[in-house]
Scaffold this active site. Structure first.
Site, PDB file in Angstrom:
ATOM      1  N   GLU A 186     -55.301  32.067  96.811  1.00  0.00           N
ATOM      2  CA  GLU A 186     -54.565  31.986  98.065  1.00  0.00           C
ATOM      3  C   GLU A 186     -53.505  33.088  98.117  1.00  0.00           C
ATOM      4  O   GLU A 186     -52.726  33.257  97.178  1.00  0.00           O
ATOM      5  CB  GLU A 186     -53.905  30.603  98.169  1.00  0.00           C
ATOM      6  CG  GLU A 186     -53.095  30.385  99.426  1.00  0.00           C
ATOM      7  CD  GLU A 186     -52.459  28.995  99.476  1.00  0.00           C
ATOM      8  OE1 GLU A 186     -51.936  28.622 100.548  1.00  0.00           O
ATOM      9  OE2 GLU A 186     -52.500  28.289  98.443  1.00  0.00           O
ATOM     10  N   LYS A 194     -55.537  28.584 107.081  1.00  0.00           N
ATOM     11  CA  LYS A 194     -55.231  27.284 106.478  1.00  0.00           C
ATOM     12  C   LYS A 194     -54.933  26.286 107.591  1.00  0.00           C
ATOM     13  O   LYS A 194     -54.187  26.590 108.532  1.00  0.00           O
ATOM     14  CB  LYS A 194     -54.029  27.435 105.553  1.00  0.00           C
ATOM     15  CG  LYS A 194     -53.719  26.246 104.665  1.00  0.00           C
ATOM     16  CD  LYS A 194     -52.640  26.650 103.657  1.00  0.00           C
ATOM     17  CE  LYS A 194     -52.359  25.569 102.628  1.00  0.00           C
ATOM     18  NZ  LYS A 194     -51.404  26.046 101.600  1.00  0.00           N
ATOM     19  N   CYS A 199     -56.179  25.455  99.732  1.00  0.00           N
ATOM     20  CA  CYS A 199     -55.241  24.633  98.957  1.00  0.00           C
ATOM     21  C   CYS A 199     -55.011  23.240  99.544  1.00  0.00           C
ATOM     22  O   CYS A 199     -55.825  22.340  99.366  1.00  0.00           O
ATOM     23  CB  CYS A 199     -53.928  25.376  98.784  1.00  0.00           C
ATOM     24  SG  CYS A 199     -52.925  24.715  97.422  1.00  0.00           S
TER      25      CYS A 199
END
Length: 636
Positions: free
Chosen positions: A46, A115, A169
């Site tokens: 990430e 994200k 994540c």
């Protein structure tokens, strides 16, 4: 990539926090190393282009411009690689900033996937800087290319069954992760670019989470978390990398910088599980559309993946004892219910002293103990005839004496000879009639003994014999409840071994001798020295090979040529390729032609992921034409 095998990789180059050019160099170098290793799908961390722990520096245009320039360089310098690469980069769009996974392939920026869930709690404060993924994607100009920014799917133009998607994540930690709908929309490989810090116990939870996602979504899940180089002002990062498939951990590493892990995922295996599980719905989604296509050469994957030679036996030996107890409990519980439901007073079992009848007998004893029924109501019957050896007959009697069940010896020589006379057989020619007459006579005696004593005949045949049709129709093929019907031969051996390990003398010695006895139906006269003359594996082939073939044909529907390929690798040094081919062809022929025996099997408990009951897992016409499978096996 042939046969569905695709080599994937994930690794941590090491972050140069804020130095985008150096990060780009490291990502490019590792991408080249991955490609040289045959990797087709590569996942980095990430925000790996910039570093994750830059806090409010993400508000600096200098950093954002440097990140975009670095990504342009990565795109350009990996253009010659036959790999789909995913790297993390911050992407400004107007007044918003997105934490994105950039998909790169052959000099093209295919998509930017933002994200979705932005954590702003505990040690995380991303909401101060980043915007959640938009509900509907849009095109932007970035890194010199027009590219789609939004969630969706990427399909391989050369291998359409390969569909990739990504989450980042926190997305995996929420109650309804994007990967759920992405998988239902068709993605069978999920990337996760992460920066998950270390806390006591967190790594184990993370492992369980990622394995669980790959299992529930029936997908390959490739996870890459940041490591060395991220700021340790308040947090520490271990570089936890994982590659999972359908609930299994294929590879992982922690606390390692500058290295990567690889694994061979199997798209055909994933899709086979999805087709089999009809509750897994896979339908196109407007929310997650196809946002790009990538190209990969269809090449032969140099397999590093290893396959257990005994796929029905737990590979973790530490758990083998627990698994044995569980299987025996399933068998015993099934029999207990049948005994109770039938109001049976006794159980009658043909105890030959061989492996299968020994397991069935031990399970029956366990069931009677659990029901609180007297063990003398277990009637072990040995029926010696032309092929019976003193070794097996003696072991049967010793077993019954050691445990305390009833034992009967009924010699069937005269009955079979009378039957030969009735049907005009000379009693000398050792043909199929010679053999099967003995098996059917034994079943007749067991059935009528059970009727006389108010009991059930307990079947002894196992899953491997049923797959091969290695049973006499209406002979040992038939019973009133088949406790071994879901247990393959390789597992039968482990279960009897478990019983031996927890038994006292003299039973322990008897069981170990049973394990040492060659598998045989004992239907042909013994050798002059009294040894068994008829060895099953000399006739039909090694059971460890047949169980291997059976597992991949029944469990995943693999074609014979693929099974041959992985069998040659798995049994290298033990069986030559031509031997494997010989028995594979034999398995295919027997598996299809013997279906008529399986179409009328007695009841019996399923214990594993593959079973052959015509009422459950395996329904097939007995007269199917199987030329396609046979040709595939013969042409390997």
């Amino acid at each position: 990539m042939r046969d569905g095998f695709i080599k994937v990789a994930t690794g941590v180059p090491g972050i140069a926090l804020g130095d985008c050019e150096l990060n780009a160099e490291r990502i490019i170098a590792m991408s080249r190393d991955m490609s040289n290793a045959g990797v087709k799908l590569a996942v980095f961390t990430e925000l790996g282009v910039t570093g994750y722990t830059l806090e409010d520096l993400f508000m600096q245009q200098t950093l954002l411009t440097a990140g975009e320039n670095a990504l342009s360089r990565i795109i350009k310098e990996t253009a010659g690689l036959d790999t789909l690469i995913a790297v993390g980069v911050p992407v400004p769009v107007g007044c918003s900033l997105y934490n994105c996974a950039a998909f790169i392939n052959r000099g093209k920026l295919l998509a930017l996937v933002p994200k979705t869930h932005i954590p702003t709690y505990s040690e995380f404060y991303e909401g101060r800087r980043f915007t959640p993924a938009p509900e509907k994607g849009f095109f932007i100009q970035y890194a010199g290319q027009k590219v789609f920014l939004g969630q969706g799917l990427l399909r391989c133009a050369d291998l359409p069954e390969l569909v990739v998607a990504a989450e980042i994540c926190e997305d995996a930690w929420v109650p309804c992760p994007p990967s759920t709908e992405l998988a239902q929309a068709g993605a069978n490989v999920i990337f996760n670019l992460s920066c998950s810090n270390e806390l006591i116990g967190k790594s184990e939870y993370r492992r369980s989470l990622i394995r669980g996602l790959s299992g529930s979504l029936l997908c390959a899940y490739v996870y890459c978390s940041a490591g060395d180089g991220e700021s340790t002002t308040d947090l520490v990062f271990s570089g936890h990398c994982m590659i999972c498939e359908n609930g299994s951990m294929l590879a992982q590493q922690r606390w390692s910088t500058g290295t990567f892990i690889t694994a061979d995922i199997d798209i055909q295996r994933i899709d086979a599980d999805r087709r089999k599980m009809t509750t897994f719905t896979s339908v196109p989604s407007e929310k997650y559309p196809l946002i790009g296509e990538f190209s990969l050469a269809i090449t032969e994957t140099n397999l590093e993946r290893r396959f257990s030679p005994t796929p029905f036996v737990p590979s973790d030996k530490a758990n083998l004892e627990e698994r044995c107890r569980e299987i025996i409990h399933i068998q015993s519980a099934g029999l207990q219910r049948r005994i109770s439901g039938a109001h049976a007073r006794t159980a009658v079992i043909g105890l030959s002293g061989g492996l299968d009848s020994t397991l069935a007998y031990l399970v029956t004893v366990d069931a009677f103990k659990s029901l609180g029924m007297p063990l003398e109501n277990v009637i072990a019957v040995t029926m010696p005839c032309f092929g019976t050896t003193s070794r097996t007959k003696s072991n049967a009697q010793k077993m019954a004496e050691a445990i305390g069940t009833s034992f009967k010896e009924i010699d069937i020589h005269a009955a079979v000879q009378q039957h030969f006379a009735d049907i005009g057989h000379d009693g000398v020619t050792t043909d199929v009639t010679y053999e099967n007459s003995q098996a059917r006579m034994r079943t007749l005696i067991l059935m009528n003994t059970a009727n006389k004593l108010g009991g059930l005949v307990i079947g002894t045949g196992d899953l491997s014999e049923l797959a091969l049709g290695w049973a006499t129709y209406n002979g040992d093929h038939m019973s009133m409840y088949g406790v071994n019907a879901g247990v393959p031969k390789t597992l039968v051996r482990y279960l009897v071994g478990y019983f031996a390990s927890v038994s006292d003398e003299p039973l322990r010695s008897v069981l170990y001798d049973v394990l040492d006895t060659p598998v045989s139906p004992e239907l042909l006269p013994p050798e002059e020295n009294g040894d068994i003359a008829q060895r099953t594996e000399d006739i039909v082939g090694p059971y460890e090979l047949h169980d291997f073939f059976m597992y991949y044909i029944m469990r995943f529907g693999f074609p014979p040529h693929k099974i041959y390929r992985i069998a040659v690798q798995t049994f290298e040094g033990k069986y030559a390729p031509d031997v494997i081919k010989k028995w594979l062809v034999n398995f295919v022929r027997r598996f299809f032609t013997q279906q008529f025996k399986r179409s009328c099997l007695p009841d019996g408990p399923k214990v594993g992921s593959a079973a052959i009951s015509p009422r459950g897992d395996w329904r097939m016409p007995s007269d199917v034409l199987y030329a396609e499978w046979l040709r595939d096996a013969e042409n390997v």
